[in-house]
Design a protein around this motif. Structure first.
Motif, PDB file in Angstrom:
ATOM      1  N   TYR A  51     101.058 -26.938  43.053  1.00  0.00           N
ATOM      2  CA  TYR A  51      99.792 -27.438  42.508  1.00  0.00           C
ATOM      3  C   TYR A  51      99.565 -26.973  41.071  1.00  0.00           C
ATOM      4  N   ARG A  52     100.032 -25.764  40.783  1.00  0.00           N
ATOM      5  CA  ARG A  52      99.783 -25.162  39.469  1.00  0.00           C
ATOM      6  C   ARG A  52     100.384 -26.011  38.344  1.00  0.00           C
ATOM      7  N   GLN A  53     101.556 -26.617  38.608  1.00  0.00           N
ATOM      8  CA  GLN A  53     102.191 -27.423  37.559  1.00  0.00           C
ATOM      9  C   GLN A  53     101.317 -28.633  37.215  1.00  0.00           C
ATOM     10  N   GLY A  59      95.344 -30.447  32.697  1.00  0.00           N
ATOM     11  CA  GLY A  59      94.443 -29.711  31.788  1.00  0.00           C
ATOM     12  C   GLY A  59      94.870 -29.848  30.341  1.00  0.00           C
ATOM     13  N   ARG A  60      96.188 -29.786  30.099  1.00  0.00           N
ATOM     14  CA  ARG A  60      96.664 -29.887  28.711  1.00  0.00           C
ATOM     15  C   ARG A  60      96.511 -31.309  28.184  1.00  0.00           C
ATOM     16  N   LEU A  61      96.716 -32.314  29.054  1.00  0.00           N
ATOM     17  CA  LEU A  61      96.489 -33.695  28.606  1.00  0.00           C
ATOM     18  C   LEU A  61      95.014 -33.870  28.220  1.00  0.00           C
ATOM     19  N   ASP A  81      97.595 -14.460  25.619  1.00  0.00           N
ATOM     20  CA  ASP A  81      97.986 -13.360  26.505  1.00  0.00           C
ATOM     21  C   ASP A  81      96.920 -13.101  27.566  1.00  0.00           C
ATOM     22  N   ARG A  82      95.719 -13.667  27.405  1.00  0.00           N
ATOM     23  CA  ARG A  82      94.656 -13.529  28.394  1.00  0.00           C
ATOM     24  C   ARG A  82      94.587 -14.733  29.328  1.00  0.00           C
ATOM     25  N   GLY A  83      95.432 -15.736  29.118  1.00  0.00           N
ATOM     26  CA  GLY A  83      95.441 -16.904  29.997  1.00  0.00           C
ATOM     27  C   GLY A  83      94.593 -18.058  29.517  1.00  0.00           C
ATOM     28  N   VAL A  95      89.352 -25.118  29.585  1.00  0.00           N
ATOM     29  CA  VAL A  95      89.928 -26.011  30.598  1.00  0.00           C
ATOM     30  C   VAL A  95      89.437 -25.588  31.985  1.00  0.00           C
ATOM     31  N   SER A  96      89.247 -26.557  32.866  1.00  0.00           N
ATOM     32  CA  SER A  96      88.967 -26.260  34.274  1.00  0.00           C
ATOM     33  C   SER A  96      89.568 -27.374  35.130  1.00  0.00           C
ATOM     34  N   HIS A  97      90.048 -27.018  36.331  1.00  0.00           N
ATOM     35  CA  HIS A  97      90.591 -28.071  37.211  1.00  0.00           C
ATOM     36  C   HIS A  97      90.138 -27.868  38.641  1.00  0.00           C
ATOM     37  N   LYS A  98      89.935 -28.992  39.296  1.00  0.00           N
ATOM     38  CA  LYS A  98      89.713 -29.010  40.741  1.00  0.00           C
ATOM     39  C   LYS A  98      90.827 -29.871  41.335  1.00  0.00           C
ATOM     40  N   CYS A 116      84.188 -23.727  29.836  1.00  0.00           N
ATOM     41  CA  CYS A 116      83.683 -24.816  30.685  1.00  0.00           C
ATOM     42  C   CYS A 116      84.211 -24.627  32.102  1.00  0.00           C
ATOM     43  N   ASP A 117      83.496 -25.239  33.043  1.00  0.00           N
ATOM     44  CA  ASP A 117      83.893 -25.130  34.451  1.00  0.00           C
ATOM     45  C   ASP A 117      83.522 -26.405  35.181  1.00  0.00           C
ATOM     46  N   LEU A 118      84.371 -26.777  36.128  1.00  0.00           N
ATOM     47  CA  LEU A 118      84.191 -27.980  36.937  1.00  0.00           C
ATOM     48  C   LEU A 118      84.104 -27.560  38.397  1.00  0.00           C
ATOM     49  N   LYS A 160      78.564 -18.864  35.497  1.00  0.00           N
ATOM     50  CA  LYS A 160      79.201 -17.550  35.305  1.00  0.00           C
ATOM     51  C   LYS A 160      80.693 -17.692  35.008  1.00  0.00           C
ATOM     52  N   GLU A 161      81.359 -18.652  35.640  1.00  0.00           N
ATOM     53  CA  GLU A 161      82.782 -18.873  35.313  1.00  0.00           C
ATOM     54  C   GLU A 161      82.913 -19.333  33.852  1.00  0.00           C
ATOM     55  N   SER A 162      81.983 -20.190  33.415  1.00  0.00           N
ATOM     56  CA  SER A 162      82.002 -20.624  32.006  1.00  0.00           C
ATOM     57  C   SER A 162      81.724 -19.444  31.073  1.00  0.00           C
ATOM     58  N   TYR A 164      82.459 -16.378  31.645  1.00  0.00           N
ATOM     59  CA  TYR A 164      83.683 -15.557  31.614  1.00  0.00           C
ATOM     60  C   TYR A 164      84.658 -16.079  30.556  1.00  0.00           C
ATOM     61  N   LYS A 165      84.852 -17.401  30.567  1.00  0.00           N
ATOM     62  CA  LYS A 165      85.846 -17.990  29.646  1.00  0.00           C
ATOM     63  C   LYS A 165      85.393 -17.899  28.192  1.00  0.00           C
ATOM     64  N   ALA A 166      84.102 -18.097  27.936  1.00  0.00           N
ATOM     65  CA  ALA A 166      83.612 -18.039  26.547  1.00  0.00           C
ATOM     66  C   ALA A 166      83.545 -16.606  26.029  1.00  0.00           C
ATOM     67  N   LEU A 167      83.324 -15.664  26.946  1.00  0.00           N
ATOM     68  CA  LEU A 167      83.130 -14.264  26.549  1.00  0.00           C
ATOM     69  C   LEU A 167      84.445 -13.509  26.379  1.00  0.00           C
ATOM     70  N   ASP A 168      85.464 -13.958  27.099  1.00  0.00           N
ATOM     71  CA  ASP A 168      86.710 -13.197  27.144  1.00  0.00           C
ATOM     72  C   ASP A 168      87.328 -12.896  25.768  1.00  0.00           C
ATOM     73  N   PRO A 169      87.289 -13.838  24.801  1.00  0.00           N
ATOM     74  CA  PRO A 169      87.895 -13.502  23.510  1.00  0.00           C
ATOM     75  C   PRO A 169      87.241 -12.292  22.832  1.00  0.00           C
ATOM     76  N   TYR A 174      88.101  -7.943  32.468  1.00  0.00           N
ATOM     77  CA  TYR A 174      87.465  -8.640  33.585  1.00  0.00           C
ATOM     78  C   TYR A 174      85.960  -8.384  33.534  1.00  0.00           C
ATOM     79  N   VAL A 175      85.187  -9.447  33.570  1.00  0.00           N
ATOM     80  CA  VAL A 175      83.728  -9.330  33.615  1.00  0.00           C
ATOM     81  C   VAL A 175      83.272  -9.781  34.995  1.00  0.00           C
ATOM     82  N   GLY A 176      82.538  -8.925  35.683  1.00  0.00           N
ATOM     83  CA  GLY A 176      82.132  -9.218  37.060  1.00  0.00           C
ATOM     84  C   GLY A 176      80.943 -10.164  37.134  1.00  0.00           C
TER      85      GLY A 176
HETATM   86  C1  LIG Z   1      89.529 -16.907  34.955  1.00  0.00           C
HETATM   87  C2  LIG Z   1      88.658 -17.741  35.897  1.00  0.00           C
HETATM   88  C3  LIG Z   1      87.243 -17.845  35.341  1.00  0.00           C
HETATM   89  C4  LIG Z   1      89.282 -19.144  36.046  1.00  0.00           C
HETATM   90  O1  LIG Z   1      88.508 -19.957  36.872  1.00  0.00           O
HETATM   91  P1  LIG Z   1      89.126 -20.735  38.143  1.00  0.00           P
HETATM   92  O2  LIG Z   1      87.976 -21.276  38.924  1.00  0.00           O
HETATM   93  O3  LIG Z   1      90.087 -19.858  38.834  1.00  0.00           O
HETATM   94  O4  LIG Z   1      89.953 -21.912  37.562  1.00  0.00           O
HETATM   95  P2  LIG Z   1      89.545 -23.073  36.548  1.00  0.00           P
HETATM   96  O5  LIG Z   1      90.364 -24.233  36.949  1.00  0.00           O
HETATM   97  O6  LIG Z   1      88.068 -23.280  36.427  1.00  0.00           O
HETATM   98  O7  LIG Z   1      90.056 -22.498  35.157  1.00  0.00           O
HETATM   99  C5  LIG Z   1      91.420 -22.291  34.924  1.00  0.00           C
HETATM  100  C6  LIG Z   1      91.596 -22.209  33.443  1.00  0.00           C
HETATM  101  O8  LIG Z   1      90.861 -21.092  32.969  1.00  0.00           O
HETATM  102  C7  LIG Z   1      91.404 -20.763  31.702  1.00  0.00           C
HETATM  103  N1  LIG Z   1      91.473 -19.319  31.602  1.00  0.00           N
HETATM  104  C8  LIG Z   1      92.213 -18.471  32.341  1.00  0.00           C
HETATM  105  N2  LIG Z   1      92.002 -17.216  31.922  1.00  0.00           N
HETATM  106  C9  LIG Z   1      91.118 -17.283  30.894  1.00  0.00           C
HETATM  107  C10 LIG Z   1      90.531 -16.328  30.041  1.00  0.00           C
HETATM  108  N3  LIG Z   1      90.796 -15.018  30.154  1.00  0.00           N
HETATM  109  N4  LIG Z   1      89.666 -16.746  29.085  1.00  0.00           N
HETATM  110  C11 LIG Z   1      89.376 -18.055  28.944  1.00  0.00           C
HETATM  111  N5  LIG Z   1      89.914 -19.025  29.725  1.00  0.00           N
HETATM  112  C12 LIG Z   1      90.777 -18.625  30.686  1.00  0.00           C
HETATM  113  C13 LIG Z   1      92.772 -21.426  31.604  1.00  0.00           C
HETATM  114  O9  LIG Z   1      92.664 -22.469  30.660  1.00  0.00           O
HETATM  115  C14 LIG Z   1      92.994 -21.957  32.989  1.00  0.00           C
HETATM  116  O10 LIG Z   1      93.692 -23.183  33.031  1.00  0.00           O
HETATM  117  P3  LIG Z   1      95.217 -23.309  32.492  1.00  0.00           P
HETATM  118  O11 LIG Z   1      95.919 -22.054  32.892  1.00  0.00           O
HETATM  119  O12 LIG Z   1      95.736 -24.530  33.150  1.00  0.00           O
HETATM  120  O13 LIG Z   1      95.086 -23.428  30.999  1.00  0.00           O
HETATM  121  C15 LIG Z   1      88.579 -17.111  37.320  1.00  0.00           C
HETATM  122  O14 LIG Z   1      89.859 -17.100  37.896  1.00  0.00           O
HETATM  123  C16 LIG Z   1      88.035 -15.716  37.390  1.00  0.00           C
HETATM  124  O15 LIG Z   1      88.731 -14.726  37.224  1.00  0.00           O
HETATM  125  N6  LIG Z   1      86.723 -15.596  37.721  1.00  0.00           N
HETATM  126  C17 LIG Z   1      86.109 -14.346  38.040  1.00  0.00           C
HETATM  127  C18 LIG Z   1      85.415 -13.748  36.877  1.00  0.00           C
HETATM  128  C19 LIG Z   1      84.104 -14.385  36.595  1.00  0.00           C
HETATM  129  O16 LIG Z   1      83.968 -15.585  36.643  1.00  0.00           O
HETATM  130  N7  LIG Z   1      83.102 -13.543  36.271  1.00  0.00           N
HETATM  131  C20 LIG Z   1      81.798 -13.997  35.940  1.00  0.00           C
HETATM  132  C21 LIG Z   1      81.324 -13.300  34.685  1.00  0.00           C
HETATM  133  S1  LIG Z   1      79.577 -13.547  34.408  1.00  0.00           S
END
Ligand SMILES: CC(C)(COP(=O)(O)OP(=O)(O)OC[C@H]1O[C@@H](n2cnc3c(N)ncnc32)[C@H](O)[C@@H]1OP(=O)(O)O)[C@@H](O)C(=O)NCCC(=O)NCCS
Length: 238
Positions: A51-53, A59-61, A81-83, A95-98, A116-118, A160-162, A164-169, A174-176
């Motif tokens: 599924y990951r492939q 997601g890249r398309l 390096d953070r994914g 990116v997000s995928h279901k 972003c999150d789906l 919260k997932e969104s 996480y992604k916007a805050l990570d840079p 890991y943010v809980g």
């Molecule tokens: C990283 C995380 C948010 C990904 O969400 P997910 O529901 O597993 O999967 P999604 O399909 O929504 O997102 C996957 C995409 O996230 C992106 N992603 C992964 N790690 C990331 C990071 N550190 N920073 C930004 N984006 C990241 C990638 O683009 C990935 O897709 P790709 O590998 O195909 O490029 C999730 O696995 C996680 O760790 N969540 C727990 C932490 C959290 O959400 N805390 C809340 C803080 S308030």
């Protein structure tokens, strides 16, 4: 709905959004689809299995098509390096995928970083509430009927997932789920209060949600608050 074709484009408040159909299958992505990717993206995709492939490729398309909506023809879009998606200078992307759909959102990085999150609506999983929500958030949903409570849990989970992604840079850790308190309103926005364990920040957080093609799409834009900067330059609400 042909896998790996565009499902829709959307001009979202935080940026250009593209959705791409995804096959709900662990089968290898057809070679014709891989061959259309830039070489380095295709090479990365070929190293993934099951599924990951398919998720990575869809997601890249979506990410590339969202860049193109902004007039950008990006180089190969690999991963940091953070994914996170490795974006060309000047752009932020997420990116997000279901199971059957992948989305990507792209915007100029001038106003901050994007996440972003789906999410599919169901089936309701109210059991996740205590893991995702802070006591304040649990209290806000107490007394609601199950269907309304599930929407409240799902919105907060996705935002919260969104976050996480916007805050990570900025924080690169890991943010809980208990490090943010999210209060959605009825105008597809949400107030976010960060309570970061690492005391990073301060940050300005702008959160949005919408229902697109029957699914929940959330996005968050974050930028550091710099002392003395003009907050009016980056309005929290558009
Ligand atoms: C990283 C995380 C948010 C990904 O969400 P997910 O529901 O597993 O999967 P999604 O399909 O929504 O997102 C996957 C995409 O996230 C992106 N992603 C992964 N790690 C990331 C990071 N550190 N920073 C930004 N984006 C990241 C990638 O683009 C990935 O897709 P790709 O590998 O195909 O490029 C999730 O696995 C996680 O760790 N969540 C727990 C932490 C959290 O959400 N805390 C809340 C803080 S308030």
């Amino acid at each position: 709905m042909t896998p790996f074709t565009v499902a829709f484009h959307h001009a979202a408040p935080h940026g250009a959004l593209t959705a791409v159909h995804l096959a709900d299958s662990p089968d290898a992505v057809p070679e014709a689809v891989l061959a259309a990717l830039p070489d380095e993206e295709a090479e990365l995709a070929r190293s993934l299995r099951g599924y990951r492939q398919g998720q990575f490729v869809a997601g890249r398309l979506a990410l590339r098509r969202a860049c193109e909506q902004l007039g950008s023809r990006p180089p190969p879009l690999l991963s940091t390096d953070r994914g996170a998606p490795a974006m060309p200078p000047g752009l932020s992307g997420s990116v997000s995928h279901k199971r059957t759909l992948a989305i990507a959102m792209v915007a100029s990085d001038r106003a901050g970083t994007l996440g972003c999150d789906l999410e599919d609506y169901g089936p309701p999983r109210l059991g996740i509430a205590s893991h995702i929500l802070t006591p304040v958030e649990m209290e806000a949903l107490a007394g609601l009927a199950d269907a309304e409570r599930w929407i409240g849990v799902l919105l907060r989970f996705s935002i919260k997932e969104s976050i996480y992604k916007a805050l990570d840079p900025y924080v690169r850790r890991y943010v809980g789920f208990h490090e943010a308190i999210v209060t959605p309103d009825h105008e597809r926005c949400a107030h976010v209060e960060l309570a970061l364990a690492g005391k990073e920040g301060p940050f300005q957080v702008d959160a949005r949600y919408d229902w697109l093609a029957g699914r929940l799409v959330t996005s968050v834009r974050i930028r550091p608050i710099v002392a003395g900067s003009d907050p009016g330059l980056y309005p929290t609400r558009q």
